[in-house]
Write a protein that holds these residues in place. Structure first.
Motif, short mmCIF file in Angstrom:
data_model
loop_
_atom_site.label_atom_id
_atom_site.label_comp_id
_atom_site.label_asym_id
_atom_site.label_seq_id
_atom_site.Cartn_x
_atom_site.Cartn_y
_atom_site.Cartn_z
N ALA A 13 0.84 -1.20 0.00
CA ALA A 13 0.00 0.00 0.00
C ALA A 13 0.88 1.25 0.00
N ALA A 14 1.90 1.26 0.81
CA ALA A 14 2.80 2.42 0.87
C ALA A 14 3.55 2.59 -0.44
N VAL A 15 3.93 1.49 -1.07
CA VAL A 15 4.66 1.57 -2.33
C VAL A 15 3.78 2.16 -3.43
N PHE A 16 2.53 1.72 -3.53
CA PHE A 16 1.65 2.19 -4.59
C PHE A 16 1.09 3.58 -4.33
N TRP A 17 1.15 4.06 -3.12
CA TRP A 17 0.66 5.41 -2.81
C TRP A 17 1.79 6.41 -2.72
N ASP A 18 2.96 6.05 -3.21
CA ASP A 18 4.11 6.94 -3.19
C ASP A 18 3.88 8.06 -4.20
N LYS A 19 3.66 9.25 -3.71
CA LYS A 19 3.34 10.39 -4.57
C LYS A 19 4.52 10.79 -5.46
N GLU A 20 5.73 10.49 -5.04
CA GLU A 20 6.91 10.81 -5.84
C GLU A 20 6.95 9.97 -7.12
N ILE A 21 6.45 8.76 -7.06
CA ILE A 21 6.47 7.86 -8.21
C ILE A 21 5.18 7.95 -9.02
N PHE A 22 4.03 7.94 -8.34
CA PHE A 22 2.74 7.85 -9.02
C PHE A 22 1.98 9.17 -9.10
N GLY A 23 2.53 10.26 -8.60
CA GLY A 23 1.90 11.57 -8.71
C GLY A 23 1.11 11.93 -7.47
N GLN A 24 0.68 13.18 -7.39
CA GLN A 24 -0.03 13.69 -6.22
C GLN A 24 -1.37 13.02 -5.99
N ASP A 25 -1.94 12.43 -7.03
CA ASP A 25 -3.22 11.73 -6.88
C ASP A 25 -3.02 10.21 -6.89
N ALA A 26 -1.95 9.76 -6.25
CA ALA A 26 -1.60 8.34 -6.25
C ALA A 26 -2.68 7.47 -5.64
#
Length: 77
Positions: A13-26
């Motif tokens: 969950a933390a990996v997929f919600w990383d805003k640096e990788i997936f954007g501010q709307d992760a």
């Protein structure tokens, strides 16, 4: 160092919600985020997905099915 026998895992969950990788709307469902980025960002996101699905002998058996489904969703959209 960790004591012998300590179980270590990934917090997906933390990996997929990383805003640096997936954007501010992760935390939002937005499949187009995988098609509207540059090569470097695409490569970083692919590496994150490999963490979840694994690779080699330990690869998730559903990895190819998930990839096919993602391609179909993006094509239909």
């Amino acid at each position: 160092l960790l004591p012998e026998g300590t179980a270590v895992g990934n917090n997906y969950a933390a990996v997929f919600w990383d805003k640096e990788i997936f954007g501010q709307d992760a935390d939002a469902f937005r499949p187009e985020r995988f098609s509207d980025v540059d090569e470097e960002t695409q490569s970083r996101r692919a590496k994150v997905l490999d963490i979840v699905f694994g690779g080699g002998r330990w690869m998730c058996s559903g990895k190819m099915i998930a990839a096919i489904e993602m391609n179909k969703v993006l094509f239909e959209l």
